[in-house]
Design an enzyme around this catalytic site. Structure first.
Site, PDB file in Angstrom:
ATOM      1  N   SER A  32       0.832  -1.193   0.000  1.00 39.52           N
ATOM      2  CA  SER A  32       0.000   0.000   0.000  1.00 39.52           C
ATOM      3  C   SER A  32       0.870   1.247   0.000  1.00 39.52           C
ATOM      4  O   SER A  32       1.917   1.303   0.644  1.00 39.52           O
ATOM      5  CB  SER A  32      -0.942  -0.007   1.206  1.00 39.52           C
ATOM      6  OG  SER A  32      -0.387   0.720   2.273  1.00 39.52           O
ATOM      7  N   LYS A  33       0.393   2.200  -0.767  1.00 43.94           N
ATOM      8  CA  LYS A  33       1.107   3.462  -0.899  1.00 43.94           C
ATOM      9  C   LYS A  33       1.230   4.134   0.470  1.00 43.94           C
ATOM     10  O   LYS A  33       2.259   4.700   0.810  1.00 43.94           O
ATOM     11  CB  LYS A  33       0.318   4.365  -1.857  1.00 43.94           C
ATOM     12  CG  LYS A  33       0.910   5.748  -2.061  1.00 43.94           C
ATOM     13  CD  LYS A  33       2.067   5.702  -3.017  1.00 43.94           C
ATOM     14  CE  LYS A  33       2.592   7.084  -3.342  1.00 43.94           C
ATOM     15  NZ  LYS A  33       3.853   7.019  -4.072  1.00 43.94           N
TER      16      LYS A  33
END
Ligand code: GLU
Length: 495
Positions: free
Chosen positions: A263-264
């Protein structure tokens, strides 16, 4: 509501038949993460392998989540990766428009068609989604589900706002098939009467994807496994419309570790980040292809695949349902392999900006420096630090002159450099060969191993223990003046 049936017939007539058609359908809600890239790649590969058509569709119905610039990043990534599309917003095609917000009218028509068929209903309730989610509102009891045609018509005539909901059978089961997950059966009673068309007339993703995939003639749907739980509802929609269900390929998430998805927010890299971190597009694509897919047969052991080879080897039966872990060390290995395999000129072109980050002196030949680096780096971003000494001789201590294997210590090194200086001063010209031959001849005449002579020279000219290239290459690239200057400094250091 009376519907113009000829409209639906015309839409049907536009659908291309008898070919494999796949689509990449991103929502412009952020950056292109690794999972997106993998979906794009797999869908592209399915189409190319079958000589079919690859479609780009922009899913922008969730207007609140749109991120400025996201569409451009997606286009740019696709182009850089060579994942060309045959139909899409920018190139057009027979079943456009290819941007969902431009298809608004159409969803409304199809939602009303479903109402007419009895598979959906207009819901005038004010019940909000949170009430449904919390279970305090039982959709099965929703009065709108069973409104008489007359009451419904009168509400519509009064202009009462409404959503259109799918009428899910209350009993029985629904089964769908997925290429990697197999047959999955769910009790209809566990499915909710999901909203298909919102009050503002825009469709939900869950409705738009079915309508669009059908109207665009999509044969294979590849998407993240987060959509698995909705697939039965999609099937019920296809069945209600009397449409053929596409082949589903749901891909498990790409994980950072055993427990966490990439996830960013947690700092995991997007495609763009990876490129910035010095990875080559081809290496990233190759690695991403193998995150959740494995080749079979003759190619079962093969790891390095060009895009063309992937097209040949790809088969949806090789897609795995177990989540894949994104391993940067593995990507480093792929990247190093790709860097080594580049034609030297191409490597030099790719390396030059990185070399120039620390090597500003225009007299230094970056192609010659690149030639030293090609076999010795995993990522282009390692380059600046590896070559900084060409511009500036670093501070180093005399202990660097000691090396057991080369049989050197400060004393031996002093002796060597004392002999090297006049020899190189007298070299007729400054080519790789003359520097090489001069130093080798000198070692021979001194009766020492080549390494005993080369070690102190390399330390004196680079001031570093580890360098790309040996003494000869470094002296050659530095040029006569600078080499002699550094050798004298080395000698002075040795006292
Ligand atoms: N717009 C959806 C997404 O980006 C596409 C899902 C699908 O391919 O059906 O997740």
């Amino acid at each position: 509501m009376t519907l113009d049936m000829s409209f639906f017939e015309e839409m049907e007539a536009r659908i291309p038949k008898g070919q494999v058609r796949t689509r990449f359908a991103p929502s412009p809600t952020g950056y292109m993460h690794v999972g997106n890239l993998r979906t794009a790649l797999y869908t592209w590969l399915i189409a190319r392998k079958a000589g079919g058509t690859f479609i780009f569709r922009l899913e922008d119905t969730d207007q609140n989540r749109l991120v400025e610039g996201a569409t451009e990043v997606i286009y740019k990534t696709m182009a850089e990766c060579g994942l060309t599309h045959d139909e899409g917003p920018d190139v057009g095609g027979p079943v456009g428009p290819y941007i969902q917000s431009q298809r608004r009218e159409l969803y409304s028509k199809y939602a009303h068609l479903l109402v007419n068929k009895g598979a959906a209903y207009c819901c005038f309730c004010e019940k909000c989604a949170s009430e449904e989610d919390s279970g305090t509102f039982d959709r099965a009891e929703d009065p709108c589900r069973n409104l008489s045609t007359l009451t419904q018509a009168s509400h519509l005539a009064d202009g009462k706002p409404y959503v259109i909901r799918q009428r899910i059978p209350r009993t029985g089961t629904t089964t769908f098939h997925d290429v990697s997950f197999g047959d999955i059966t769910v009790e209809n009673s566990t499915l909710d009467d999901q909203v298909l068309l919102k009050r503002d007339g825009l469709p939900t993703y869950n409705f738009a994807n079915v309508v669009d995939d059908h109207l665009m003639g999509i044969t294979h749907v590849v998407r993240g496994s987060e959509y698995l739980s909705s697939a039965p509802k999609y099937n019920l929609l296809y069945e209600a419309f009397g449409w053929e269900i596409p082949t589903y390929v749901h891909c498990s998430p790409v994980m950072r570790d055993q427990q966490h998805k990439m996830s960013k927010r947690h700092g995991d890299p997007s495609y763009e980040d990876l490129i910035q971190q010095g990875y080559l597009t081809a290496a990233v694509l190759n690695y991403v292809a193998l995150l959740g897919w494995a080749p079979k047969g003759d190619r079962a052991e093969q790891e390095i695949f060009s895009l063309e080879e992937l097209v040949e080897a790809f088969d949806i039966s090789g897609i795995s349902k177990s989540p894949a872990i994104f391993d940067l060390a593995k990507l480093d290995y792929f990247n190093a392999t790709y860097l080594r395999a580049l034609p030297p000129e191409e490597f030099a072109r790719a390396a030059e900006p990185y070399i120039r980050q620390t090597v500003k002196n225009p007299a230094i030949d970056t192609a010659a420096v690149a030639a030293l680096l090609q076999a010795r780096c995993e990522k282009l971003t390692e380059i600046p630090e590896k070559v900084d000494f060409f511009d500036q001789l670093p501070e180093y201590g005399v202990e660097y002159f000691t090396n057991k294997k080369s049989k050197t210590n400060p004393e031996v090194s002093r002796e060597m450099l004392t002999a090297v200086l006049p020899a190189l001063e007298g070299a007729a010209e400054w080519t790789l060969d003359t520097v090489h031959d001069t130093l080798i001849a000198l070692a021979e005449s001194l009766g020492v191993k080549n390494a005993t002579l080369m070690w102190p020279v390399r330390i004196a000219v680079a001031g570093k223990l580890v360098t790309p290239g040996g003494a000869v290459e470094l002296c050659h690239i530095l040029g006569r003046e600078e080499t002699l200057r550094r050798l004298r400094l080395g000698l002075a250091k040795l006292g």
